[in-house]
Enzyme design. Structure first.
Site, PDB file in Angstrom:
ATOM      1  N   THR A   1      38.979  40.213  41.967  1.00 28.94           N
ATOM      2  CA  THR A   1      38.297  40.411  43.254  1.00 28.94           C
ATOM      3  C   THR A   1      39.311  40.358  44.392  1.00 28.94           C
ATOM      4  O   THR A   1      39.297  41.190  45.305  1.00 28.94           O
ATOM      5  CB  THR A   1      37.221  39.313  43.448  1.00 28.94           C
ATOM      6  OG1 THR A   1      36.296  39.393  42.365  1.00 28.94           O
ATOM      7  CG2 THR A   1      36.490  39.466  44.761  1.00 28.94           C
TER       8      THR A   1
ATOM      9  N   ASN B   1      32.820  48.618  34.347  1.00 25.59           N
ATOM     10  CA  ASN B   1      32.572  47.347  33.670  1.00 25.59           C
ATOM     11  C   ASN B   1      31.253  47.307  32.913  1.00 25.59           C
ATOM     12  O   ASN B   1      31.082  46.488  32.011  1.00 25.59           O
ATOM     13  CB  ASN B   1      32.637  46.188  34.664  1.00 25.59           C
ATOM     14  CG  ASN B   1      31.849  46.449  35.922  1.00 25.59           C
ATOM     15  OD1 ASN B   1      32.047  47.445  36.593  1.00 25.59           O
ATOM     16  ND2 ASN B   1      30.942  45.551  36.234  1.00 25.59           N
TER      17      ASN B   1
ATOM     18  N   GLN C   1      38.848  46.078  33.933  1.00 26.82           N
ATOM     19  CA  GLN C   1      38.232  46.167  32.595  1.00 26.82           C
ATOM     20  C   GLN C   1      39.116  46.873  31.584  1.00 26.82           C
ATOM     21  O   GLN C   1      39.012  46.617  30.384  1.00 26.82           O
ATOM     22  CB  GLN C   1      36.886  46.896  32.679  1.00 26.82           C
ATOM     23  CG  GLN C   1      35.781  46.084  33.313  1.00 26.82           C
ATOM     24  CD  GLN C   1      35.308  44.917  32.464  1.00 26.82           C
ATOM     25  OE1 GLN C   1      35.394  44.926  31.235  1.00 26.82           O
ATOM     26  NE2 GLN C   1      34.784  43.894  33.109  1.00 26.82           N
TER      27      GLN C   1
ATOM     28  N   SER D   1      42.962  41.390  36.281  1.00 26.55           N
ATOM     29  CA  SER D   1      42.492  40.007  36.209  1.00 26.55           C
ATOM     30  C   SER D   1      42.730  39.459  34.800  1.00 26.55           C
ATOM     31  O   SER D   1      42.330  40.091  33.817  1.00 26.55           O
ATOM     32  CB  SER D   1      40.999  39.967  36.529  1.00 26.55           C
ATOM     33  OG  SER D   1      40.522  38.664  36.426  1.00 26.55           O
ATOM     34  N   ALA D   2      43.357  38.287  34.701  1.00 23.30           N
ATOM     35  CA  ALA D   2      43.787  37.774  33.383  1.00 23.30           C
ATOM     36  C   ALA D   2      42.629  37.393  32.462  1.00 23.30           C
ATOM     37  O   ALA D   2      42.751  37.486  31.235  1.00 23.30           O
ATOM     38  CB  ALA D   2      44.705  36.564  33.580  1.00 23.30           C
TER      39      ALA D   2
ATOM     40  N   CYS E   1      28.520  39.377  37.434  1.00 25.42           N
ATOM     41  CA  CYS E   1      28.458  39.045  38.866  1.00 25.42           C
ATOM     42  C   CYS E   1      27.090  39.321  39.451  1.00 25.42           C
ATOM     43  O   CYS E   1      26.771  38.866  40.531  1.00 25.42           O
ATOM     44  CB  CYS E   1      29.505  39.839  39.635  1.00 25.42           C
ATOM     45  SG  CYS E   1      31.131  39.568  38.986  1.00 25.42           S
TER      46      CYS E   1
HETATM   47  N1  PLP Z   1      36.519  44.580  38.898  1.00 28.20           N
HETATM   48  C1  PLP Z   1      35.890  44.784  37.738  1.00 28.20           C
HETATM   49  C2  PLP Z   1      35.756  46.174  37.196  1.00 28.20           C
HETATM   50  C3  PLP Z   1      35.363  43.702  37.032  1.00 28.20           C
HETATM   51  O1  PLP Z   1      34.728  43.906  35.883  1.00 28.20           O
HETATM   52  C4  PLP Z   1      35.498  42.410  37.574  1.00 28.20           C
HETATM   53  C5  PLP Z   1      34.896  41.241  36.885  1.00 28.20           C
HETATM   54  O2  PLP Z   1      33.873  41.338  36.280  1.00 28.20           O
HETATM   55  C6  PLP Z   1      36.193  42.257  38.779  1.00 28.20           C
HETATM   56  C7  PLP Z   1      36.680  43.360  39.419  1.00 28.20           C
HETATM   57  C8  PLP Z   1      36.394  40.909  39.380  1.00 28.20           C
HETATM   58  O3  PLP Z   1      37.384  40.203  38.699  1.00 28.20           O
HETATM   59  P1  PLP Z   1      37.472  38.598  38.860  1.00 28.20           P
HETATM   60  O4  PLP Z   1      36.366  38.045  38.036  1.00 28.20           O
HETATM   61  O5  PLP Z   1      38.818  38.236  38.339  1.00 28.20           O
HETATM   62  O6  PLP Z   1      37.335  38.312  40.304  1.00 28.20           O
END
Ligand code: PLP
Length: 383
Positions: A75, A152, A180, A200-201, A326
């Protein structure tokens, strides 16, 4: 077989033991601030670990280490790229799509409230953006195009190389959210030619709360977080060393296993889908099976409410999802499935199964048995 059988790996993945073991010393023993390397041997140790992780991250996407900026999440990486360009340019128009993750959609919407304009392009019934629509949306003041690498919820992989070329042919910066796709399919930023790429790890068996943004040209953005000038002044704050070390190791492991896992997960996924279709009527796939992440399946199951099915499955120790984690508490249908053209009823009968490195054939068979049993039971109750 250990339960639960976790088929919600798009929401997050379990940390690998090897990753945890490499992270552990950075909590208590090697606790120093890497920015103290000039005068402290402990600091130098931390600094070396920081730079090793930067190289591991860069290798995974064929970048140079100096183009990797560590962040606190996917994010944050999305926000950093999009708001960073907006702050630098001060005004202008942004193009994105209707089925982005909220980390992108809500960021662009926030910028609209601050005087920027935006176009949200459609996706077709197979789950792909249309290059012509993107081109037609370009305005004289377009400053950024942001289109995700893979979705996602439905896993469809977008033609980002072509979008990147299009953007650059019109002098526009290009960002892609690869949260993803990263570590699940090959990513080569040289081939893509993107200006920014978010990672994102925790989506590939690394720790939560750490990510990175690939930035081709560090002068193309303003920082979101000002402070002590870590990460070339683009992301101030003391480094999350255990997280960053874990991210680096997760990148290295994922890179080593990428080809074999990609094939293994696609086989498990395809087997799962075939068994569903053989054993149940009224199963249809959301999004194309071509150009799709190997670990993703999203299906509509006629006559089923996804919430009831998920709660039922959970009782048997099987975890899947209705949509994005989310938005799991939202009562509105998934914006991705609506953008794909599904009715609210069809969206609410859709389930995402996302497979991970820890899943075995035995787990898949157990999950299938319970999905089939519950769908039949719910349908019989409806009469
Ligand atoms: N972008 C996508 C496509 C995602 O699937 C996600 C998490 O589900 C994010 C961004 C956000 O990542 P984070 O959970 O590390 O903030």
């Amino acid at each position: 077989m250990k339960k639960p059988v976790y088929l919600d790996n798009a929401a997050t993945t379990p940390l690998l033991k090897e990753v945890y073991d490499k992270m552990a010393p950075y909590f208590m023993e090697s606790f120093a601030n890497p920015m103290t390397y000039m005068y402290s041997s402990l600091g130098l140790e931390a600094f070396k670990a920081l730079e090793q992780a930067r190289h591991q991250a860069a290798n995974l996407i064929n970048a140079q280490a100096e183009n990797i900026v560590f962040t606190g999440s996917g994010t944050e990486s999305d926000n950093m790229a999009i708001k960073g360009v907006a702050f630098k340019k001060k005004k202008g128009h942004i193009i994105t799509s209707k089925f982005e993750h909220h980390a992108v959609l809500h960021t662009v919407e926030a910028l609209k409230r601050h005087g920027f304009s935006a176009t949200f392009v459609d996706i077709d019934k197979d789950g792909f953006v249309d290059l012509n629509q993107i081109e037609d949306s370009i305005k004289q003041d377009t400053i950024l195009i942001s289109i995700m690498h893979a979705n996602n919820e439905i896993g469809t992989i977008q033609p980002i190389e072509q979008i990147s070329k299009l953007a650059h042919s019109r002098g526009i910066l290009f960002h892609t959210d690869a949260v993803q796709s990263c570590a699940h399919i090959e990513i080569d930023v040289q081939k893509i030619g993107c200006d920014f790429l978010s990672i994102s790890a925790h989506k590939f068996n690394g720790p939560k709360g750490v990510g990175f943004l690939y930035i081709k040209d560090k002068d193309s953005i303003y920082p979101l977080i000002d402070g002590g000038a870590q990460e070339w002044g683009l992301r101030s704050s003391t480094h999350n060393m255990p997280g960053i070390v874990g991210l680096g190791v997760a990148c290295e492991i994922a890179q080593k296993n990428l080809t074999s896992q990609k094939e293994r997960l696609a086989n498990l996924r395809d087997y799962f889908l075939n068994q569903l279709i053989i054993n149940l009527d009224g199963v249809s796939i959301n999004g194309s099976m071509k150009n799709r992440l190997p670990q993703n399946l999203n299906v509509q199951i006629d006559g089923i409410n996804n919430d009831s099915l998920l709660v039922g499955l959970n009782k048997y120790g099987v975890i899947a999802a209705g949509g994005s984690a989310c938005t799991a508490t939202d009562t509105v249908p998934s914006h991705v499935l609506v953008a794909l053209g599904l009715t609210p009823a069809q969206a609410n009968s859709s389930v995402r199964f996302s497979f991970g490195v820890q899943n075995s054939q035995e787990e898949i068979d157990y999950a299938l048995e319970n999905v089939i049993k519950l769908v039949k039971k719910f349908r019989a109750l409806r009469g």
